[in-house]
Design an enzyme around this catalytic site. Structure first.
Site, PDB file in Angstrom:
ATOM      1  N   ALA A  66       5.121  23.604   8.156  1.00 31.88           N
ATOM      2  CA  ALA A  66       4.167  24.535   8.765  1.00 31.88           C
ATOM      3  C   ALA A  66       4.499  24.658  10.239  1.00 31.88           C
ATOM      4  O   ALA A  66       5.060  23.734  10.834  1.00 31.88           O
ATOM      5  CB  ALA A  66       2.751  23.999   8.593  1.00 31.88           C
ATOM      6  N   GLY A 110       5.547  21.430   4.809  1.00 29.73           N
ATOM      7  CA  GLY A 110       5.216  22.602   3.995  1.00 29.73           C
ATOM      8  C   GLY A 110       6.445  23.220   3.348  1.00 29.73           C
ATOM      9  O   GLY A 110       6.335  23.895   2.315  1.00 29.73           O
ATOM     10  N   GLU A 113       6.899  21.224   0.352  1.00 29.04           N
ATOM     11  CA  GLU A 113       5.833  21.579  -0.596  1.00 29.04           C
ATOM     12  C   GLU A 113       6.120  22.924  -1.276  1.00 29.04           C
ATOM     13  O   GLU A 113       5.812  23.110  -2.454  1.00 29.04           O
ATOM     14  CB  GLU A 113       4.479  21.599   0.129  1.00 29.04           C
ATOM     15  N   GLU A 133       4.262  14.665   7.823  1.00 31.39           N
ATOM     16  CA  GLU A 133       2.929  14.962   8.377  1.00 31.39           C
ATOM     17  C   GLU A 133       2.267  13.739   8.988  1.00 31.39           C
ATOM     18  O   GLU A 133       1.547  13.819   9.985  1.00 31.39           O
ATOM     19  CB  GLU A 133       2.012  15.536   7.275  1.00 31.39           C
TER      20      GLU A 133
END
Ligand code: COA
Length: 259
Positions: A66, A110, A113, A133
């Site tokens: 992200a 992300g 993911e 993270e």
């Protein structure tokens, strides 16, 4: 829609969606996520497109997670608002055509993911994987705790998520996180060759197969077996099934039309 953050092209029934922010290691900001959702919607109904390859621009990153800039100053409420509505991870997982992650560098947070939501993951030998993270004082929020655990088991998922450590492509292959790895210079050709082979199959059978396999991690065994039976029988309604069986009996290659 004119895309600012992604590239989209379709040739010979294979579409490639490239996250195009190489200077930011293809980090996913809101604008990029919106464009991905738009592109998925446009490809979903396109008969010209039978397989989707997801990758990142440049030679450094697939997706470095992200966009961390967007986290600054966010409260639980503003963060929750930004996560409402349709999410790219679910949209990729539910996309009715096979999606292949072509992982050409850092595959983090992300980005990992999103790769986990894809159906197949193929990596260059210099790719790096991780859920870092924890180093930001947060946890994976794009499905990592669930999809990574289902894919590689609780022990390995816990190790990656608690330490934030990165692993290389060989380790990722060893734990089943990626299907295969290739020298970086070969990755594109190898992935396109695989995509082309899958694109020759019946799009209807591919869709049913994807849904049936996904059922395994969403349902108990009895429900999953029943779903498989339903989807199997549904393929018998297609012209492609008639063509596939006829072609076998006539000792020729089938020509699947997606009907
Ligand atoms: N969000 C926002 N910007 C990011 C980013 C992210 N997730 N990852 C990289 N960038 C930006 C950097 O800030 C830098 O921008 P700048 O040139 O304006 O300073 C640029 O991309 C290049 O990054 P840099 O760190 O210089 O590249 P590198 O090749 O040395 O390292 C990474 C690459 C991916 C290892 C490193 O950038 C990194 O650790 N990124 C964060 C990964 C992460 O924690 N992801 C999970 C987010 S929840």
């Amino acid at each position: 829609m004119v895309y600012q953050n992604i590239l989209l092209e379709t040739t010979a029934r294979v579409s490639t969606l490239t996250i195009n922010r190489p200077d930011k290691r293809n980090a996913l900001n809101q604008a990029t996520r919106d464009e991905i959702l738009h592109a998925l919607d446009s490809l979903q109904t396109s008969a010209d497109s039978r397989v989707l390859i997801l990758t990142g621009a440049g030679d450094k990153a697939f997706i470095a997670g992200a966009d961390i800039n967007e986290f600054e100053g966010r409260t639980p409420f503003t963060q929750r608002d930004s996560m409402k509505g349709r999410r790219i991870f679910d949209a990729v997982e539910e996309f009715p055509k096979p999606v292949i992650a072509m992982i050409n560098g850092f595959c983090l947070g992300g980005g990992m993911e999103l790769a986990l939501a894809c159906d197949l993951r193929l990596a260059s030998d210099n790719a790096k994987f991780g859920q870092p993270e924890i180093n930001l004082g947060i946890i994976p929020g794009g499905g990592g705790t669930q999809r990574l655990t289902r894919l590689v088991g609780e022990g390995k998922a816990m190790e990656l998520i608690l330490t934030g450590d990165l692993i290389d492509a060989a380790q990722a292959k060893q734990i089943g996180l990626v299907n295969d790895m290739f020298p970086a210079a070969e990755l594109r050709d190898r992935v396109h060759a695989l995509a082309a082979r899958i694109a020759e199959k019946s799009p209807i059978a591919l869709r049913m197969a994807k849904e049936a396999v996904k059922a395994a991690s969403r349902m108990n065994l009895r429900e999953g077996l029943n779903r498989e039976t339903d989807l199997f029988c549904l393929t018998f309604s297609s012209d492609d099934k008639a063509e596939g069986v006829r072609a076998f009996l006539e000792k020729r290659k089938p020509e699947f039309k997606g009907r």
